[in-house]
Design a protein around this motif. Structure first.
Motif, PDB file in Angstrom:
ATOM      1  N   ALA A  25       0.834  -1.205   0.000  1.00 57.19           N
ATOM      2  CA  ALA A  25       0.000   0.000   0.000  1.00 57.19           C
ATOM      3  C   ALA A  25       0.862   1.246   0.000  1.00 57.19           C
ATOM      4  CB  ALA A  25      -0.937  -0.020   1.203  1.00 57.19           C
ATOM      5  N   LYS A  79      -8.639   5.025  -1.178  1.00 55.45           N
ATOM      6  CA  LYS A  79      -8.626   3.658  -0.684  1.00 55.45           C
ATOM      7  C   LYS A  79      -7.233   3.265  -0.197  1.00 55.45           C
ATOM      8  CE  LYS A  79     -12.926   2.418  -1.400  1.00 55.45           C
ATOM      9  NZ  LYS A  79     -13.787   1.952  -0.299  1.00 55.45           N
ATOM     10  N   ASN A  99      -6.605   5.038   2.999  1.00 58.11           N
ATOM     11  CA  ASN A  99      -7.392   4.353   4.044  1.00 58.11           C
ATOM     12  C   ASN A  99      -6.797   2.998   4.374  1.00 58.11           C
ATOM     13  OD1 ASN A  99      -9.439   3.847   5.874  1.00 58.11           O
ATOM     14  ND2 ASN A  99     -10.874   3.157   4.305  1.00 58.11           N
ATOM     15  N   GLU A 100      -6.311   2.290   3.332  1.00 60.75           N
ATOM     16  CA  GLU A 100      -5.713   0.970   3.567  1.00 60.75           C
ATOM     17  C   GLU A 100      -4.454   1.099   4.414  1.00 60.75           C
ATOM     18  OE1 GLU A 100      -3.997  -2.832   0.987  1.00 60.75           O
ATOM     19  OE2 GLU A 100      -4.744  -1.053  -0.037  1.00 60.75           O
ATOM     20  N   THR A 115      -5.405   1.854   7.891  1.00 68.55           N
ATOM     21  CA  THR A 115      -6.020   0.679   8.518  1.00 68.55           C
ATOM     22  C   THR A 115      -4.970  -0.363   8.874  1.00 68.55           C
ATOM     23  OG1 THR A 115      -8.069   1.074   7.319  1.00 68.55           O
ATOM     24  CG2 THR A 115      -7.718  -1.124   8.203  1.00 68.55           C
ATOM     25  N   ILE A 116      -4.059  -0.637   7.916  1.00 69.50           N
ATOM     26  CA  ILE A 116      -3.028  -1.649   8.182  1.00 69.50           C
ATOM     27  C   ILE A 116      -2.110  -1.173   9.302  1.00 69.50           C
ATOM     28  CG2 ILE A 116      -1.038  -2.820   7.190  1.00 69.50           C
ATOM     29  CD1 ILE A 116      -2.507  -2.836   4.505  1.00 69.50           C
TER      30      ILE A 116
END
Length: 486
Positions: A392, A415, A418-419, A422-423
């Motif tokens: 990412a 995305k 956000n990824e 999130t990760i």
């Protein structure tokens, strides 16, 4: 002169009458006999064969004097020269009277001598009878004395036998006391060793528990029992000394009575024909006696009563010893049982706690294993999230190189951002959980160490109480041994 043992009117005791007489008037007792003779009788003896002879009689003179018959005088026809010669001669009447007097005097002397011989024979018979009666009375008295000595000898022998038996019983009680004191030494040593072993407990198990209290009470009780037995033994020693003194007194009295019985039996068997008799002048004047029959009997009676009192004291001491044996044996058995029950209860408690600790240790080990697996999985999860994060972030880095307006915040860009967030958030969460799991693992390891330490303490306590202490307390002296019987 007095003649002892003769009747008052004995013929040879009065003065002889020398007055002239021609006829024998009525017999009359001479008053001179009463004046010159005092009768002698033995105390309590008056002979029935006493006789009262009447020897002397008043002889009346048959002469008729001139004063009484003045009418018979005649005038003298003799010459004065021959009157003096005639007056010097005796008349036939004088001659007859003289002969008569000689005959009567000889007859009186013969009668006096005969009666004296008869009185002497009766005196000898009376004295012989008196001597025989006194000897028989003395023999009877000696026989009665032998009976009295035999009676007191039998009483002394009976009491001496009972006292010897009582002394033997007291000696047996003394040996039983000593044996009982020896038997108490073993339980006392066991109780002390249990206390010493329990001092080796570790950590929190070194507690003043009910077992230790019972062990201390048991030690105190055993020492108290030994002390009471020791004091009773001292009293028994004193009583045995008094008993031996009473026994010696009885034996001495018995020996004295045996000697006296032998002597009196020898005296009783003496007869007038015995060879060992002899004269001992003045022996009747020597009074070497030290007692009278009342004090003699009282002496033996007092010895017997003293012996009976000593036996009564000995019997009370033996009964006290028997009661002490019974009471102390019951108390020692009860305390021994209470201590063993306290040991068993304590061992049960320790084993229960040990089992619980063992269970907790097993569960802790399981938790440690699970925590280690969780850590491993978390680490793998973290490592697994690194690649997607790299992808990412690499994508975002590559897209930042787009020219000009191509740098558009489009949906892929959003995305990707956000990824990445999130990760990254997931990695932080996983790392935090990994640290918590590692901390928990450390806590579990410390808990495991404490549990193992506690288990070691409990194992040591169980080894002391169950193996060492209860191993020594499997046996205890039985009641007969505590009572002194072997």
């Amino acid at each position: 002169m007095e003649f002892l043992g003769t009747p008052q009117t004995a013929s040879y005791c009065g003065p002889k009458k020398t007055c002239g007489f021609t006829t024998r008037p009525r017999a009359a007792q001479s008053p001179a006999a009463h004046e010159c003779y005092q009768p002698y009788y033995l105390p309590g003896c008056r002979y029935a064969n006493s006789w009262r002879p009447s020897l002397f009689h008043r002889i009346s003179d048959a002469h008729t004097c001139q004063e009484e018959c003045p009418s018979t005088l005649r005038p003298s026809t003799i010459l004065p020269a021959l009157r003096s010669a005639l007056l010097c001669r005796y008349t036939p009447k004088d001659w007859d009277r003289s002969n008569q007097l000689q005959l009567l005097g000889a007859e009186a002397s013969r009668l006096w001598a005969g009666r004296l011989g008869g009185d002497s024979m009766r005196l000898m018979q009376d004295k012989d009878q008196l001597t025989r009666q006194m000897q028989e009375g003395t023999s009877r008295n000696l026989g009665q004395r032998l009976s009295d000595i035999g009676f007191w000898k039998s009483e002394l022998s009976y009491e001496l036998e009972r006292l010897v038996t009582e002394n033997h019983n007291m000696d047996m009680i003394k040996k039983r006391l000593e044996c009982a004191m020896d038997q108490i030494n073993c339980p006392l040593q066991v109780a002390l060793e249990c206390l010493y072993y329990r001092e080796k407990r570790i950590g929190i198990d070194l507690v003043h528990d009910n077992v230790e209290k019972n062990l201390i009470r048991e030690v105190d009780l055993l020492k108290c029992c030994q002390e009471r037995m020791k004091k009773l033994g001292q009293r028994i020693d004193i009583q045995m000394r008094d008993n031996r003194h009473a026994q010696h007194t009885l034996e001495k009295d018995f020996e004295d009575k045996s000697s006296a019985q032998f002597i009196d039996q020898k005296c009783f068997n003496l007869r007038n024909t015995s060879e060992c008799i002899g004269f001992f002048h003045g022996v009747e004047k020597v009074d070497g006696t030290v007692s009278v029959p009342e004090t003699w009997a009282k002496f033996s009676n007092d010895n017997i009563r003293h012996s009976q009192n000593m036996r009564a004291n000995s019997i009370r001491l033996r009964e006290e010893a028997e009661h002490l044996f019974e009471t102390l044996s019951d108390q020692m058995w009860k305390q021994f049982t209470d201590t063993n029950l306290a040991f068993n209860a304590r061992i049960s408690e320790v084993m229960d706690v040990k089992n619980k600790l063992q269970t907790q240790l097993v569960k802790t080990l399981q938790e440690i294993f699970q925590a280690e697996n969780t850590i491993m999985l978390l680490e793998r999860a973290i490592m697994a999230k690194e690649c997607p994060l790299k992808v990412a972030q690499t994508r975002l880095e590559c897209r930042t190189q787009r020219p000009n307006v191509e740098l558009c915040r489009d949906i892929p860009q959003s995305k990707l951002v956000n990824e990445v967030f999130t990760i990254d958030d997931t990695l932080q969460t996983l790392k935090m959980r990994l640290r918590e799991t590692q901390d928990t693992l450390q806590l579990l390891v410390m808990t495991k160490s404490r549990l193992e330490h506690e288990l070691a303490i409990k194992a040591n306590t169980l080894c002391i109480d169950k193996e060492k202490c209860m191993g020594m307390r499997k046996t205890f002296p039985c009641t007969p041994r505590l009572a002194g019987y072997t």
